[in-house]
Scaffold this motif. Sequence first.
Motif, PDB file in Angstrom:
ATOM      1  N   LEU A  24      71.827  21.227  28.907  1.00 52.41           N
ATOM      2  CA  LEU A  24      71.786  22.631  28.498  1.00 52.41           C
ATOM      3  C   LEU A  24      72.511  23.491  29.525  1.00 52.41           C
ATOM      4  O   LEU A  24      72.326  23.310  30.735  1.00 52.41           O
ATOM      5  CB  LEU A  24      70.348  23.144  28.356  1.00 52.41           C
ATOM      6  N   THR A  25      73.321  24.419  29.039  1.00 47.39           N
ATOM      7  CA  THR A  25      74.098  25.294  29.911  1.00 47.39           C
ATOM      8  C   THR A  25      74.128  26.686  29.301  1.00 47.39           C
ATOM      9  O   THR A  25      74.187  26.843  28.083  1.00 47.39           O
ATOM     10  CB  THR A  25      75.558  24.805  30.038  1.00 47.39           C
ATOM     11  N   ARG A  26      74.097  27.696  30.166  1.00 48.77           N
ATOM     12  CA  ARG A  26      74.272  29.063  29.694  1.00 48.77           C
ATOM     13  C   ARG A  26      75.740  29.302  29.365  1.00 48.77           C
ATOM     14  O   ARG A  26      76.633  28.902  30.121  1.00 48.77           O
ATOM     15  CB  ARG A  26      73.851  30.070  30.764  1.00 48.77           C
ATOM     16  N   VAL A  27      75.999  29.977  28.227  1.00 51.25           N
ATOM     17  CA  VAL A  27      77.353  30.370  27.874  1.00 51.25           C
ATOM     18  C   VAL A  27      77.358  31.843  27.466  1.00 51.25           C
ATOM     19  O   VAL A  27      76.306  32.409  27.152  1.00 51.25           O
ATOM     20  CB  VAL A  27      77.927  29.518  26.724  1.00 51.25           C
ATOM     21  N   ARG A  28      78.525  32.454  27.488  1.00 53.78           N
ATOM     22  CA  ARG A  28      78.643  33.858  27.096  1.00 53.78           C
ATOM     23  C   ARG A  28      79.346  33.964  25.747  1.00 53.78           C
ATOM     24  O   ARG A  28      80.382  33.332  25.528  1.00 53.78           O
ATOM     25  CB  ARG A  28      79.433  34.642  28.155  1.00 53.78           C
ATOM     26  N   LEU A  29      78.772  34.781  24.862  1.00 60.03           N
ATOM     27  CA  LEU A  29      79.331  34.978  23.536  1.00 60.03           C
ATOM     28  C   LEU A  29      80.140  36.274  23.467  1.00 60.03           C
ATOM     29  O   LEU A  29      80.198  37.050  24.419  1.00 60.03           O
ATOM     30  CB  LEU A  29      78.225  35.011  22.480  1.00 60.03           C
ATOM     31  N   TRP A  30      80.720  36.519  22.307  1.00 59.31           N
ATOM     32  CA  TRP A  30      81.584  37.668  22.056  1.00 59.31           C
ATOM     33  C   TRP A  30      80.904  39.004  22.348  1.00 59.31           C
ATOM     34  O   TRP A  30      81.555  39.978  22.727  1.00 59.31           O
ATOM     35  CB  TRP A  30      82.035  37.647  20.591  1.00 59.31           C
ATOM     36  N   LEU A 287      61.153  31.375  19.604  1.00 54.14           N
ATOM     37  CA  LEU A 287      59.993  32.216  19.303  1.00 54.14           C
ATOM     38  C   LEU A 287      58.959  32.144  20.417  1.00 54.14           C
ATOM     39  O   LEU A 287      58.141  33.055  20.576  1.00 54.14           O
ATOM     40  CB  LEU A 287      59.354  31.769  17.984  1.00 54.14           C
ATOM     41  N   GLU A 288      58.977  31.044  21.172  1.00 56.10           N
ATOM     42  CA  GLU A 288      58.075  30.843  22.305  1.00 56.10           C
ATOM     43  C   GLU A 288      58.867  30.201  23.438  1.00 56.10           C
ATOM     44  O   GLU A 288      59.984  29.718  23.231  1.00 56.10           O
ATOM     45  CB  GLU A 288      56.915  29.903  21.925  1.00 56.10           C
ATOM     46  N   ASP A 289      58.283  30.171  24.633  1.00 55.90           N
ATOM     47  CA  ASP A 289      58.914  29.452  25.734  1.00 55.90           C
ATOM     48  C   ASP A 289      58.920  27.956  25.420  1.00 55.90           C
ATOM     49  O   ASP A 289      57.937  27.404  24.918  1.00 55.90           O
ATOM     50  CB  ASP A 289      58.148  29.682  27.045  1.00 55.90           C
ATOM     51  N   ILE A 290      60.032  27.302  25.744  1.00 58.09           N
ATOM     52  CA  ILE A 290      60.181  25.867  25.495  1.00 58.09           C
ATOM     53  C   ILE A 290      60.728  25.222  26.759  1.00 58.09           C
ATOM     54  O   ILE A 290      61.791  25.610  27.251  1.00 58.09           O
ATOM     55  CB  ILE A 290      61.149  25.599  24.322  1.00 58.09           C
ATOM     56  N   ASP A 291      60.023  24.230  27.279  1.00 54.93           N
ATOM     57  CA  ASP A 291      60.496  23.473  28.442  1.00 54.93           C
ATOM     58  C   ASP A 291      61.193  22.209  27.963  1.00 54.93           C
ATOM     59  O   ASP A 291      60.609  21.412  27.216  1.00 54.93           O
ATOM     60  CB  ASP A 291      59.319  23.099  29.351  1.00 54.93           C
ATOM     61  N   ILE A 292      62.419  22.019  28.417  1.00 50.22           N
ATOM     62  CA  ILE A 292      63.185  20.845  28.012  1.00 50.22           C
ATOM     63  C   ILE A 292      64.263  20.555  29.045  1.00 50.22           C
ATOM     64  O   ILE A 292      64.923  21.464  29.550  1.00 50.22           O
ATOM     65  CB  ILE A 292      63.814  21.035  26.605  1.00 50.22           C
ATOM     66  N   ALA A 293      64.435  19.284  29.376  1.00 52.91           N
ATOM     67  CA  ALA A 293      65.507  18.815  30.264  1.00 52.91           C
ATOM     68  C   ALA A 293      65.567  19.607  31.565  1.00 52.91           C
ATOM     69  O   ALA A 293      66.642  19.897  32.085  1.00 52.91           O
ATOM     70  CB  ALA A 293      66.854  18.881  29.547  1.00 52.91           C
ATOM     71  N   GLY A 294      64.398  19.976  32.088  1.00 52.02           N
ATOM     72  CA  GLY A 294      64.347  20.632  33.392  1.00 52.02           C
ATOM     73  C   GLY A 294      64.599  22.128  33.379  1.00 52.02           C
ATOM     74  O   GLY A 294      64.658  22.757  34.441  1.00 52.02           O
ATOM     75  N   VAL A 295      64.748  22.737  32.191  1.00 55.69           N
ATOM     76  CA  VAL A 295      64.920  24.188  32.117  1.00 55.69           C
ATOM     77  C   VAL A 295      63.889  24.756  31.147  1.00 55.69           C
ATOM     78  O   VAL A 295      63.282  24.022  30.357  1.00 55.69           O
ATOM     79  CB  VAL A 295      66.350  24.584  31.657  1.00 55.69           C
ATOM     80  N   THR A 296      63.710  26.075  31.213  1.00 59.06           N
ATOM     81  CA  THR A 296      62.810  26.767  30.287  1.00 59.06           C
ATOM     82  C   THR A 296      63.617  27.729  29.431  1.00 59.06           C
ATOM     83  O   THR A 296      64.278  28.628  29.947  1.00 59.06           O
ATOM     84  CB  THR A 296      61.715  27.540  31.045  1.00 59.06           C
ATOM     85  N   ILE A 297      63.589  27.487  28.132  1.00 60.83           N
ATOM     86  CA  ILE A 297      64.170  28.436  27.181  1.00 60.83           C
ATOM     87  C   ILE A 297      63.100  29.489  26.911  1.00 60.83           C
ATOM     88  O   ILE A 297      62.022  29.165  26.398  1.00 60.83           O
ATOM     89  CB  ILE A 297      64.573  27.732  25.867  1.00 60.83           C
TER      90      ILE A 297
END
Length: 393
Positions: A24-30, A287-297
């Motif tokens: 998972l990586t942060r990206v920037r949109l338009w 809709l809620e916090d999700i922990d996955i692959a060492g990061v929190t969405i």
Amino acid sequence: MERAAACPFDPPPALHDLQDQAPLTRVRLWDGSTPWLVTRHAEQRTLLADQRLSAAIDSPGYPLPGPARPRDERRGSIGFILMDDPEHARLRRMVTAPFAIKRVEALRPAIQKIVDDLIDEMLAGPRPVDLVEAFALPVPSLVICALLGVPYTDHDLFQGHSRNLISRSVPIEERSASFTALHDYLDDLIGSKLDHPDDGLLSQLAERVRGGELKRSDAAGIGVLLLVAGHETTANMIALGTLALLEHPDQLALLRDSDDPKLVASAVEELLRYLNITHTGRRRAALEDIDIAGVTIRAGEGVIMANDIGNRDPSMFDAPDDLDLTRDARRHVAFGFGVHQCLGQPLARLELQVVYSTLYRRIPTLRRATELDAIPFKHDGAVYGVYELPVSW
């Protein structure tokens, strides 16, 4: 992200780099938003099955691919594809039966006749010919029109508006006008089915409107979804898949010279994995916090599952950048995963099986009639493919 000019069948090189770095990586949109981009296969399937992610386009943080068309309450949205359960499930169930595997398989003789008739016309006509216009687009258009009960004589109308809807280069006002025109067209058809029903799926929706189960505007929205998705995606797979095979003659020969239906089915799955024509990702909002692959969405953050690079994940597929028609590619995510996976995938598979097992056998000397770098690819569309494919034999 741009594809490499010399590798038009491959995902953008930048996606490979991100996949190598992390799932998972942060990206920037338009619009300046910074959703999470998910590039690995395992995490994509996990998140696509997670009910804490919303597919509703109006959810806070939903990562829009571009400016949204103005909301028109009279016409609603494109079917149920951008809804969550329970409404998504309620509407989807209304159109599930015609896409059941046994029902779809019963269409094989009719689809075979459509394919053979179009090949007959090509063989009798001038050369070179544009495979998109002469074959790739008519096959699924004829099939979905018959399934829905839409007059194929109107194909110029709905194909033109469909192209506008899925093109990122068309101004939002023009896309909105095309959606309105398509919605009104389907609404009128459903109105006529109320008075003159037939065996098509639109007539079944009209009966639900009559019974009070469904608003007429929602029925028309479902019709737009099925009509657009039912021909655009498969048409691009036919043309792009043919071009990919022409560029891999050893794989083309393997398919052309075999009458094994298992190999044909395997070839379809591998081409779906390899090409990934839906190349703007599956988009969701947490809709809620999700922990996955060492990061929190965090709740309210956007998530994009980049299925094109997920299907090139080396931890899932050996030598993923190779086209190998003998590979077991059935776990690809070309059709998505979870409750929102593509409703029409049995029909798409059947159409591709008939096309790929027939076209190259009947025209064994099929070849490109122009240089690869002269072929216009759909870099500007939500569905990847080619605008035209000149071929000869």
